[in-house]
Each structure stands twice: as C-alpha cells, then as structure tokens.
Design a protein around this motif. Structure first.
Motif, PDB file in Angstrom:
ATOM      1  N   LEU A 247      77.647  41.911  57.327  1.00  0.00           N
ATOM      2  CA  LEU A 247      76.512  41.646  58.217  1.00  0.00           C
ATOM      3  C   LEU A 247      76.602  42.428  59.529  1.00  0.00           C
ATOM      4  O   LEU A 247      75.607  43.001  59.986  1.00  0.00           O
ATOM      5  N   ASP A 248      77.764  42.482  60.135  1.00  0.00           N
ATOM      6  CA  ASP A 248      77.867  43.214  61.407  1.00  0.00           C
ATOM      7  C   ASP A 248      77.592  44.706  61.215  1.00  0.00           C
ATOM      8  O   ASP A 248      76.999  45.353  62.090  1.00  0.00           O
ATOM      9  N   ASP A 249      78.030  45.254  60.078  1.00  0.00           N
ATOM     10  CA  ASP A 249      77.728  46.665  59.801  1.00  0.00           C
ATOM     11  C   ASP A 249      76.232  46.861  59.551  1.00  0.00           C
ATOM     12  O   ASP A 249      75.638  47.841  60.010  1.00  0.00           O
ATOM     13  N   TYR A 250      75.621  45.918  58.821  1.00  0.00           N
ATOM     14  CA  TYR A 250      74.163  46.002  58.613  1.00  0.00           C
ATOM     15  C   TYR A 250      73.436  45.996  59.970  1.00  0.00           C
ATOM     16  O   TYR A 250      72.525  46.789  60.205  1.00  0.00           O
ATOM     17  N   GLN A 255      70.615  48.585  64.666  1.00  0.00           N
ATOM     18  CA  GLN A 255      70.582  48.941  66.084  1.00  0.00           C
ATOM     19  C   GLN A 255      70.479  50.457  66.259  1.00  0.00           C
ATOM     20  O   GLN A 255      69.766  50.945  67.150  1.00  0.00           O
ATOM     21  N   GLU A 256      71.176  51.204  65.417  1.00  0.00           N
ATOM     22  CA  GLU A 256      71.092  52.675  65.480  1.00  0.00           C
ATOM     23  C   GLU A 256      69.677  53.152  65.152  1.00  0.00           C
ATOM     24  O   GLU A 256      69.151  54.057  65.805  1.00  0.00           O
ATOM     25  N   ILE A 257      69.073  52.526  64.147  1.00  0.00           N
ATOM     26  CA  ILE A 257      67.704  52.920  63.759  1.00  0.00           C
ATOM     27  C   ILE A 257      66.725  52.603  64.891  1.00  0.00           C
ATOM     28  O   ILE A 257      65.857  53.420  65.234  1.00  0.00           O
ATOM     29  N   ALA A 258      66.870  51.414  65.472  1.00  0.00           N
ATOM     30  CA  ALA A 258      65.971  51.026  66.572  1.00  0.00           C
ATOM     31  C   ALA A 258      66.111  51.995  67.745  1.00  0.00           C
ATOM     32  O   ALA A 258      65.107  52.407  68.353  1.00  0.00           O
ATOM     33  N   LYS A 259      67.347  52.353  68.046  1.00  0.00           N
ATOM     34  CA  LYS A 259      67.583  53.295  69.156  1.00  0.00           C
ATOM     35  C   LYS A 259      66.939  54.644  68.853  1.00  0.00           C
ATOM     36  O   LYS A 259      66.346  55.280  69.727  1.00  0.00           O
ATOM     37  N   ARG A 260      67.024  55.080  67.586  1.00  0.00           N
ATOM     38  CA  ARG A 260      66.443  56.359  67.191  1.00  0.00           C
ATOM     39  C   ARG A 260      64.915  56.319  67.278  1.00  0.00           C
ATOM     40  O   ARG A 260      64.281  57.244  67.793  1.00  0.00           O
ATOM     41  N   TYR A 261      64.330  55.219  66.763  1.00  0.00           N
ATOM     42  CA  TYR A 261      62.876  55.051  66.889  1.00  0.00           C
ATOM     43  C   TYR A 261      62.455  55.132  68.361  1.00  0.00           C
ATOM     44  O   TYR A 261      61.489  55.820  68.710  1.00  0.00           O
ATOM     45  N   ARG A 279      71.708  40.179  75.871  1.00  0.00           N
ATOM     46  CA  ARG A 279      71.410  39.752  74.509  1.00  0.00           C
ATOM     47  C   ARG A 279      71.840  40.841  73.515  1.00  0.00           C
ATOM     48  O   ARG A 279      71.891  42.016  73.880  1.00  0.00           O
ATOM     49  N   ARG A 280      72.147  40.423  72.311  1.00  0.00           N
ATOM     50  CA  ARG A 280      72.411  41.375  71.233  1.00  0.00           C
ATOM     51  C   ARG A 280      71.275  41.260  70.234  1.00  0.00           C
ATOM     52  O   ARG A 280      71.174  40.285  69.491  1.00  0.00           O
ATOM     53  N   HIS A 281      70.409  42.231  70.281  1.00  0.00           N
ATOM     54  CA  HIS A 281      69.242  42.284  69.397  1.00  0.00           C
ATOM     55  C   HIS A 281      69.706  42.821  68.052  1.00  0.00           C
ATOM     56  O   HIS A 281      70.378  43.859  68.001  1.00  0.00           O
TER      57      HIS A 281
END
Length: 370
Positions: A247-250, A255-261, A279-281
């Motif tokens: 789950l943490d890797d997922y 988070q990487e995808i959101a940052k890229r978007y 917060r950790r989104h």
C-alpha cells in the motif's frame, strides 16, 4: 489512438497474480470461507498499519459506516452532521437507522466538510459528525474534534477514500472515535469484490461491531442482539493481506503521478487540486475543475482518455433525499463544484508516457477552446 482507463484493475493484478492465486487456493483447500484466519490476520495487520487498537473486517464500506453508527448508539430521530459532497453510502448508513443527515457545506479548496459551519447546524438531536476524507486527503480534523468534545458528539471518520492518508502524522481512521474503510476494488487498497473495515481504540465499540457484523452471535447457537450479515470473506481478506504490504508503494506512485500532473497542467486554465501542509494526501482521485467540464470530458473521451465525475449530483439534491426538505442553493460550494469537477486517470501502473499524453490532450483542448 491510445486507450487509457480511469482505473486499470488488470494491470494492478498481474504483479501479484501468482501470490494471489496461491492464497486463494489455500483458502479453498481449507474451505474456511469467512471470518477465518485471513480475516483475523488482516484485522491485526490493518490495525497496526492505522495505529489503532482494533480493526474489524466487514462486508463493505457501507457496512462499516452502518456498524460504526450503531456502535456510536445512533438511533431513530437522532441527527448526524456530514457533507453533501461524497458517495451516497454515507447518507444511506445514517438513514438505515432512522436518523437524519444534517448537511454542512464544504471547504471550496479541499472539498471536505467546512468546520467553521458545523456549530450552527448542531441541535439537541445531534449525536455525531461524519467528516469524509475526500479523494485521499484528510478533513480538517482538529476543529472538528474540538467541536465534538464541546457538544459531546461522536466523530465517525469516513476514510473510505483515504487508506494511508495522514493528518499531522496520524493515519486517517485513527483520529476520531471510530473509522470506516471500503475495500471496493477501485480504492487505494481494494479487493477483487467487496470488503470493508472498522477501526477504533474503543474496546466497547469494537465489540459492538463484532457482534452486529455476524448476526449478533456471542457463540455458535446464542445471539445477544439482532445483528446483520456483514461478514468479510476469506478470499478478499487473503488478497487484501497481500496488497496491504504494497500500500505505501502504491500511494507513493500515486503521489508521483499527482506531482507530475500538477507540473504539466500548471499553465492550463484548470483549477488543480492542492495538498494541504501537515497532511499526507494519497490521491485516491486527482480531481480538476473547469466550467467547461462536459465539453472537456467529451474531448478527452474522443482522445481515448477515460475520466469520471465524483460526484455529479450533491446528495441533498438526490431524489431519494427529497423528504429531508433540502433545496438547490442550500450548499452553494458543493453545488458549484459538482458542475465543474472531473477526475483524471490515476493508478499506480499509469505510465509516464500516458501522463504526458493526457497532459498533451488537455493542452490541445484549451488551445482550441480559446
């Protein structure tokens, strides 16, 4: 033309296929099909992950919400404060008990319940608040907890979209009196069917949930209360135990995808989602806003890009809620965003090339729209 789904269940299954099939075979070899060793182990592992004393596996997120309300002693005629901007299950669970959902408008930037509007909605009948951690980001829990303490209300966290999300370092589902999770197959932690979990530090609430989920059984032939058939099955639990390890890797990949978007779309007219500090989104959904939403969605569809609307009709305007007497204009922020929001594809297996393709298509749309 590329075809990019909103979620890709097959891509998520392939890396764990061998382990999952072995786990399923193990379940079938013992024919212990529900509330068995996998459910017990998952409950221990999920409680440890969330930082709660107890976790109780149930049949779905809706079951979790219903049982959490029962464990909180919510009864017919009581009022429960929640948000009109979420999936319908939260309101359904309140209605199952004959209680009344009392809606409070949302924060227009993070789409969770606006704590500054809660106190004016509290009455002598109010018994609980259900904040919903929307799209993977926690609601503003500190003021909600303070209000609940002031008025003696239960806080029931709807964490069905926030597996692994954090608020000031505390996991969603561990902050209020009781937390509710869904393992619906599209969730950050999802099975291949239905499933849910209730988390709490209260031994009394945990025991009530255990009783209610399994027909009120206190032993094989004794029923201490009228309960429900809300049991989690062993196959789902076995699969969820495998996926919980990842789950943490997922979430990190989300988070990487959101940052890229966010980087690629920052110069477009879209209103982009924000991650609030402390917060950790975990980005269950990446939701953008535009007044041209419907044309935008159709354009992306024609480019092979699937999108979603979470959610198109605020709950207070649903036909099923007419009898509560709400009307258009009661919750302007929720109503406004329902006309503007669009969820872009986000899942751990989404490739960088696909992200670039989606961003390029979005850029093309707004260039044509000008």
């Amino acid at each position: 033309m590329k075809k990019i789904p909103l979620v890709n269940l097959k891509a998520g299954f392939l890396p764990i296929k061998e382990e999952a099939m072995l786990a399923i075979e193990e379940v079938f070899s013992k024919m212990n099909l529900f509330l068995g060793p996998n459910v017990s182990a998952l409950e221990e592992e999920f409680a440890a992950y969330c930082g709660t004393k107890y976790a109780i596996g149930v049949g779905s997120g809706t079951d979790a919400l219903h049982l959490a309300l029962l464990a909180g002693d919510i009864k017919e005629g009581d009022e429960v404060i929640t948000s009109p901007h979420t999936f319908f299950a939260t309101t359904e669970a309140i209605a199952y008990l004959g209680a009344r959902p009392v809606f409070v408008d949302i924060d227009p930037f993070i789409y969770t319940i606006d704590p500054s509007l809660i106190e004016e909605r509290i009455s002598s009948k109010t018994k609980a608040i259900i904040p919903i951690h929307m799209y993977g980001q926690a609601a503003e829990m500190n003021p909600i907890s303070e209000i609940a303490a002031k008025y003696g209300l239960k806080v029931i966290e709807d964490a069905c979209q926030a597996h692994g999300g954090e608020y000031y370092g505390r996991k969603c589902g561990s902050i209020g009196d009781i937390g509710c999770f869904s393992f619906y197959f599209t969730k950050n932690l999802g099975g291949y069917g239905e499933g849910g979990m209730v988390t709490t530090n209260s031994p009394e609430m945990a025991e009530k949930v255990r009783l209610y989920r399994n027909h009120g059984h206190k032993s094989k032939y004794e029923h201490s209360i009228i309960g429900y058939n809300y049991r989690l099955d062993e196959i789902q639990a076995a699969i969820l135990r495998i996926k919980l390890k990842h789950l943490d890797d997922y979430n990190k990949r989300r988070q990487e995808i959101a940052k890229r978007y966010t980087h690629l779309l920052q110069d477009t007219p879209l209103k982009l989602p924000k991650e609030v500090s402390n917060r950790r989104h975990v980005w269950h959904l990446y939701v953008v806003r535009t007044r041209e939403r419907d044309e935008f969605q159709e354009y992306l569809s024609n480019k092979g890009i699937a999108t979603g609307i979470h959610y198109k009709i605020p709950i207070h305007l649903q036909e099923a809620c007419k009898h509560y007497g709400y009307k258009e204009g009661d919750f302007p922020e929720a109503e406004k965003i329902s006309k503007e929001i669009l969820s872009l594809p986000i899942y751990p297996e989404l490739s960088d090339d696909d992200i670039e393709y989606i961003a390029m298509a979005i850029g093309e749309f707004f260039n044509k729209w000008k």
